[in-house]
Design a protein around this motif. Structure first.
Motif, PDB file in Angstrom:
ATOM      1  N   SER A  30      57.756  22.336  40.977  1.00 48.79           N
ATOM      2  CA  SER A  30      58.332  23.659  40.685  1.00 48.79           C
ATOM      3  C   SER A  30      58.082  24.047  39.231  1.00 48.79           C
ATOM      4  O   SER A  30      57.843  25.208  38.911  1.00 48.79           O
ATOM      5  CB  SER A  30      59.823  23.690  41.023  1.00 48.79           C
ATOM      6  OG  SER A  30      60.563  23.127  39.976  1.00 48.79           O
ATOM      7  N   LYS A  31      58.104  23.043  38.337  1.00 49.48           N
ATOM      8  CA  LYS A  31      57.792  23.332  36.925  1.00 49.48           C
ATOM      9  C   LYS A  31      56.342  23.738  36.790  1.00 49.48           C
ATOM     10  O   LYS A  31      56.010  24.585  35.965  1.00 49.48           O
ATOM     11  CB  LYS A  31      58.052  22.095  36.067  1.00 49.48           C
ATOM     12  CG  LYS A  31      59.474  21.983  35.613  1.00 49.48           C
ATOM     13  CD  LYS A  31      59.573  20.947  34.523  1.00 49.48           C
ATOM     14  CE  LYS A  31      60.990  20.768  34.061  1.00 49.48           C
ATOM     15  NZ  LYS A  31      61.139  19.580  33.222  1.00 49.48           N
ATOM     16  N   LEU A  32      55.513  23.104  37.585  1.00 51.05           N
ATOM     17  CA  LEU A  32      54.084  23.424  37.518  1.00 51.05           C
ATOM     18  C   LEU A  32      53.842  24.881  37.878  1.00 51.05           C
ATOM     19  O   LEU A  32      53.038  25.562  37.260  1.00 51.05           O
ATOM     20  CB  LEU A  32      53.287  22.509  38.448  1.00 51.05           C
ATOM     21  CG  LEU A  32      51.802  22.827  38.537  1.00 51.05           C
ATOM     22  CD1 LEU A  32      51.104  22.510  37.229  1.00 51.05           C
ATOM     23  CD2 LEU A  32      51.138  22.090  39.670  1.00 51.05           C
ATOM     24  N   LYS A  33      54.585  25.316  38.877  1.00 46.98           N
ATOM     25  CA  LYS A  33      54.407  26.704  39.321  1.00 46.98           C
ATOM     26  C   LYS A  33      54.677  27.657  38.150  1.00 46.98           C
ATOM     27  O   LYS A  33      53.933  28.608  37.917  1.00 46.98           O
ATOM     28  CB  LYS A  33      55.363  26.990  40.482  1.00 46.98           C
ATOM     29  CG  LYS A  33      54.684  27.756  41.610  1.00 46.98           C
ATOM     30  CD  LYS A  33      55.630  27.977  42.766  1.00 46.98           C
ATOM     31  CE  LYS A  33      55.532  26.884  43.807  1.00 46.98           C
ATOM     32  NZ  LYS A  33      56.656  26.906  44.758  1.00 46.98           N
ATOM     33  N   LYS A  34      55.768  27.347  37.428  1.00 50.74           N
ATOM     34  CA  LYS A  34      56.116  28.168  36.275  1.00 50.74           C
ATOM     35  C   LYS A  34      55.046  28.067  35.179  1.00 50.74           C
ATOM     36  O   LYS A  34      54.620  29.069  34.607  1.00 50.74           O
ATOM     37  CB  LYS A  34      57.471  27.709  35.727  1.00 50.74           C
ATOM     38  CG  LYS A  34      58.416  28.853  35.438  1.00 50.74           C
ATOM     39  CD  LYS A  34      59.797  28.357  35.141  1.00 50.74           C
ATOM     40  CE  LYS A  34      59.953  27.854  33.728  1.00 50.74           C
ATOM     41  NZ  LYS A  34      61.251  27.220  33.463  1.00 50.74           N
ATOM     42  N   ALA A  35      54.638  26.832  34.927  1.00 49.21           N
ATOM     43  CA  ALA A  35      53.651  26.608  33.873  1.00 49.21           C
ATOM     44  C   ALA A  35      52.329  27.279  34.224  1.00 49.21           C
ATOM     45  O   ALA A  35      51.628  27.787  33.360  1.00 49.21           O
ATOM     46  CB  ALA A  35      53.441  25.113  33.661  1.00 49.21           C
ATOM     47  N   ARG A  36      52.030  27.273  35.496  1.00 51.50           N
ATOM     48  CA  ARG A  36      50.787  27.891  35.965  1.00 51.50           C
ATOM     49  C   ARG A  36      50.782  29.394  35.700  1.00 51.50           C
ATOM     50  O   ARG A  36      49.806  29.943  35.201  1.00 51.50           O
ATOM     51  CB  ARG A  36      50.655  27.651  37.473  1.00 51.50           C
ATOM     52  CG  ARG A  36      49.644  26.598  37.818  1.00 51.50           C
ATOM     53  CD  ARG A  36      48.388  27.312  38.122  1.00 51.50           C
ATOM     54  NE  ARG A  36      47.322  26.837  37.304  1.00 51.50           N
ATOM     55  CZ  ARG A  36      46.305  26.119  37.742  1.00 51.50           C
ATOM     56  NH1 ARG A  36      46.270  25.716  38.976  1.00 51.50           N
ATOM     57  NH2 ARG A  36      45.350  25.789  36.946  1.00 51.50           N
ATOM     58  N   THR A  37      51.900  30.048  36.024  1.00 52.34           N
ATOM     59  CA  THR A  37      51.944  31.498  35.780  1.00 52.34           C
ATOM     60  C   THR A  37      51.855  31.784  34.289  1.00 52.34           C
ATOM     61  O   THR A  37      51.172  32.720  33.873  1.00 52.34           O
ATOM     62  CB  THR A  37      53.218  32.150  36.339  1.00 52.34           C
ATOM     63  OG1 THR A  37      54.284  31.216  36.212  1.00 52.34           O
ATOM     64  CG2 THR A  37      53.081  32.559  37.778  1.00 52.34           C
ATOM     65  N   ALA A  38      52.536  30.934  33.493  1.00 47.79           N
ATOM     66  CA  ALA A  38      52.457  31.117  32.041  1.00 47.79           C
ATOM     67  C   ALA A  38      51.022  30.950  31.583  1.00 47.79           C
ATOM     68  O   ALA A  38      50.519  31.718  30.763  1.00 47.79           O
ATOM     69  CB  ALA A  38      53.360  30.112  31.327  1.00 47.79           C
ATOM     70  N   ASN A  97      49.024  11.024  29.153  1.00 52.14           N
ATOM     71  CA  ASN A  97      49.318  10.589  27.783  1.00 52.14           C
ATOM     72  C   ASN A  97      48.269   9.625  27.278  1.00 52.14           C
ATOM     73  O   ASN A  97      47.828   9.704  26.135  1.00 52.14           O
ATOM     74  CB  ASN A  97      50.688   9.912  27.733  1.00 52.14           C
ATOM     75  CG  ASN A  97      51.793  10.924  27.665  1.00 52.14           C
ATOM     76  OD1 ASN A  97      51.727  11.862  26.884  1.00 52.14           O
ATOM     77  ND2 ASN A  97      52.794  10.755  28.498  1.00 52.14           N
ATOM     78  N   HIS A  98      47.893   8.718  28.168  1.00 50.00           N
ATOM     79  CA  HIS A  98      46.912   7.715  27.792  1.00 50.00           C
ATOM     80  C   HIS A  98      45.629   8.384  27.302  1.00 50.00           C
ATOM     81  O   HIS A  98      45.075   8.002  26.269  1.00 50.00           O
ATOM     82  CB  HIS A  98      46.635   6.824  28.999  1.00 50.00           C
ATOM     83  CG  HIS A  98      45.570   5.821  28.768  1.00 50.00           C
ATOM     84  ND1 HIS A  98      45.774   4.690  28.019  1.00 50.00           N
ATOM     85  CD2 HIS A  98      44.277   5.796  29.152  1.00 50.00           C
ATOM     86  CE1 HIS A  98      44.656   4.013  27.953  1.00 50.00           C
ATOM     87  NE2 HIS A  98      43.721   4.656  28.637  1.00 50.00           N
ATOM     88  N   GLU A 252      50.280  18.603  31.788  1.00 55.02           N
ATOM     89  CA  GLU A 252      51.274  17.545  31.924  1.00 55.02           C
ATOM     90  C   GLU A 252      51.947  17.628  33.291  1.00 55.02           C
ATOM     91  O   GLU A 252      52.053  16.629  34.007  1.00 55.02           O
ATOM     92  CB  GLU A 252      52.319  17.685  30.811  1.00 55.02           C
ATOM     93  CG  GLU A 252      53.383  16.615  30.841  1.00 55.02           C
ATOM     94  CD  GLU A 252      54.588  16.973  29.995  1.00 55.02           C
ATOM     95  OE1 GLU A 252      54.427  17.723  29.017  1.00 55.02           O
ATOM     96  OE2 GLU A 252      55.690  16.503  30.326  1.00 55.02           O
ATOM     97  N   GLN A 253      52.376  18.814  33.647  1.00 57.19           N
ATOM     98  CA  GLN A 253      53.072  18.964  34.930  1.00 57.19           C
ATOM     99  C   GLN A 253      52.143  18.645  36.081  1.00 57.19           C
ATOM    100  O   GLN A 253      52.548  18.034  37.067  1.00 57.19           O
ATOM    101  CB  GLN A 253      53.631  20.378  35.081  1.00 57.19           C
ATOM    102  CG  GLN A 253      54.682  20.743  34.070  1.00 57.19           C
ATOM    103  CD  GLN A 253      55.815  19.762  34.009  1.00 57.19           C
ATOM    104  OE1 GLN A 253      56.083  19.041  34.954  1.00 57.19           O
ATOM    105  NE2 GLN A 253      56.483  19.687  32.881  1.00 57.19           N
ATOM    106  N   GLN A 254      50.909  19.074  35.932  1.00 59.15           N
ATOM    107  CA  GLN A 254      49.932  18.805  36.983  1.00 59.15           C
ATOM    108  C   GLN A 254      49.738  17.297  37.156  1.00 59.15           C
ATOM    109  O   GLN A 254      49.780  16.778  38.269  1.00 59.15           O
ATOM    110  CB  GLN A 254      48.609  19.479  36.620  1.00 59.15           C
ATOM    111  CG  GLN A 254      47.484  19.206  37.582  1.00 59.15           C
ATOM    112  CD  GLN A 254      47.634  20.004  38.855  1.00 59.15           C
ATOM    113  OE1 GLN A 254      47.824  21.201  38.828  1.00 59.15           O
ATOM    114  NE2 GLN A 254      47.541  19.324  39.986  1.00 59.15           N
ATOM    115  N   SER A 255      49.572  16.574  36.032  1.00 56.81           N
ATOM    116  CA  SER A 255      49.353  15.132  36.148  1.00 56.81           C
ATOM    117  C   SER A 255      50.587  14.452  36.698  1.00 56.81           C
ATOM    118  O   SER A 255      50.484  13.504  37.476  1.00 56.81           O
ATOM    119  CB  SER A 255      49.033  14.474  34.815  1.00 56.81           C
ATOM    120  OG  SER A 255      48.446  15.313  33.938  1.00 56.81           O
TER     121      SER A 255
END
Lengths: 302, 136
Positions: A30-38, A97-98, A252-255
């Motif tokens: 759900s965070k990804l969805k938001k990050a994606r639109t941003a 992160n790695h 980040e959200q995607q990974s």
């Protein structure tokens, strides 16, 4: 023959973890969805900004502006380089992160003098990593007061970061500034990338459409190139940092989503295997008991 | 058909406008600046202010905050922190932002904080002004 109780306990513990990874999967999706639109709404700005600035620099007349000062009198190994590194605030996101940490290490290793490298790390994981590295004798200094989160990037935060870095550049505490972040190419492909922030380089010659190099025409600047640049460059720095933060947050959200999905799947697989084993063990135990009872009865009948 | 040039207005959170316009008026650092097709190459920064552009003889207005413009004879690109139509402006929010900024101005602040509050106040006032002027 594995112990039945042991198997049962393992299944229970895997189920617990499965719940966590599954929940994290849902949250990150759900965070990804938001990050994606941003990202989708910021990306045009981010790319256009880089393109336009490049174009503007081709047309910039000579200025005595501070941000164009390459400080070429300072030898390569004495130059103080600042790196803004964008990492995640927490782990459990696969190799995200790695990758960025390894990339930073590589960049640092390539620098002519590692003692003159300064790190500005956004995100808990990276800060912890480099601080530990510094404390155990590593030589790139981490700015301990540079505390910013990667969660939900805002223009305001980007502005603060840009102001801090520019102030350092102005006070000659830094001679070059780079931004290291993870770029989202598509949902399956991410790439660590470096963008140079300061100083600016003016180009005198550009490639003409026919492939020859020619002197570029100069554009007018109102009221003066110095005034415009004084205003434009902080704005540019802010835009670039904001764009990089948005890209990195989306990555980040995607990974995390991918990693948690994989974890959930392998947990399910493990539970499946273990319950097979459990049933087998249970059956074996029952069979053994029956044989024992039968054997006992047979010996009584004799 | 009047002569036009290609205008792009891109804000950090969206692509605000893309298309051909006949006339563009921006607020530059030292005053209003009108741009017609065939303008000489020019780069200038835009403080918080008003912006208007003409399509088919009709003016369109927008509130813009901090950015810069690159003008070429046949096109122009505006990159700004934010850009809004008068009817999109949230008057309540701008009003609150103005009050907050005014309140902060009364407190003792460092110079940097002072400039920041001043900029915030500017943005809020600009939004209010434009929405009152063009959107009733």
């Amino acid at each position: 023959m594995p112990n039945i109780r042991e198997i049962r306990e393992r299944i229970a513990s895997i189920q617990q973890i499965l719940k966590i990874t599954n929940a994290m999967y849902l949250i990150s999706s759900s965070k990804l969805k938001k990050a994606r639109t941003a990202l989708d709404s910021t990306e045009p700005y981010f790319y256009k900004l880089q393109e336009t600035i490049e174009n503007v620099l081709e047309h910039t007349p000579h200025t005595r502006q501070l941000f164009f000062d390459r400080r070429s009198d300072i030898p390569d190994e004495k130059r103080k380089k600042g790196y803004i590194v964008i990492t995640a605030d927490k782990g459990l996101c696969g190799s995200y992160n790695h990758n960025i940490l390894k990339y930073t290490e590589q960049t640092l290793a390539e620098a002519p003098d590692i003692d003159n490298c300064y790190l500005f790390v956004i995100g808990q994981v990276g800060r912890m990593y480099f601080q530990r590295r510094m404390n155990s004798g590593g030589n790139a200094a981490v700015d301990g007061e540079f505390l910013y989160t990667t969660q939900n990037p805002t223009l305001y935060r980007a502005k603060e970061i840009a102001e801090r870095v520019i102030a350092k550049f102005e006070q000659h505490e830094l001679d070059e500034v780079y931004v290291l972040y993870t770029d989202m190419i598509n949902s399956n492909l991410q790439e660590t990338r470096t963008v140079r922030l300061l100083p600016f380089e003016r180009r005198h010659f550009g490639k003409a459409p026919d492939g020859t190099m020619k002197k570029l025409p100069k554009a007018a600047f109102l009221p003066s190139p110095e005034k415009v640049m004084e205003y434009l460059i902080p704005n540019y720095a802010k835009g670039i940092i904001y764009g990089a933060m948005v890209e990195a947050f989306c990555c980040e959200q995607q990974s995390r989503m991918t990693a948690m999905d994989a974890a959930t799947n392998s947990a399910k697989e493990m539970i499946h295997d273990l319950s097979l084993m459990y049933n087998r063990a249970r059956q074996a135990a029952i069979t053994q008991e029956i044989t024992e009872v039968c054997g006992g009865a047979a010996s009584l009948n004799k | 058909m009047a002569k036009t040039f290609y205008l792009e207005i891109i804000a950090t959170d969206r692509v605000f406008f893309k298309g051909d316009v006949e006339h563009l008026v921006i607020t530059a650092i030292d005053g209003l600046l009108g741009i017609l097709p065939g303008h000489e190459p020019l780069v200038t920064s835009l403080p918080t202010g008003e912006l208007k552009y003409m399509i088919d003889g009709e003016w369109h207005y927008a509130a813009i905050s901090e950015g810069f413009i690159q003008i070429m004879p046949d096109r122009a690109v505006i990159l700004a922190d934010s850009c809004e139509l008068p009817e999109e402006i949230d008057i309540k929010r701008a009003e609150e932002a103005r009050e907050r900024a005014e309140e902060q101005m009364r407190q003792k602040q460092s110079i940097r904080e002072y400039y920041e509050t001043q900029a915030a106040l500017n943005r809020a006032m600009n939004r209010l002004k434009i929405s009152q002027k063009h959107f009733k």
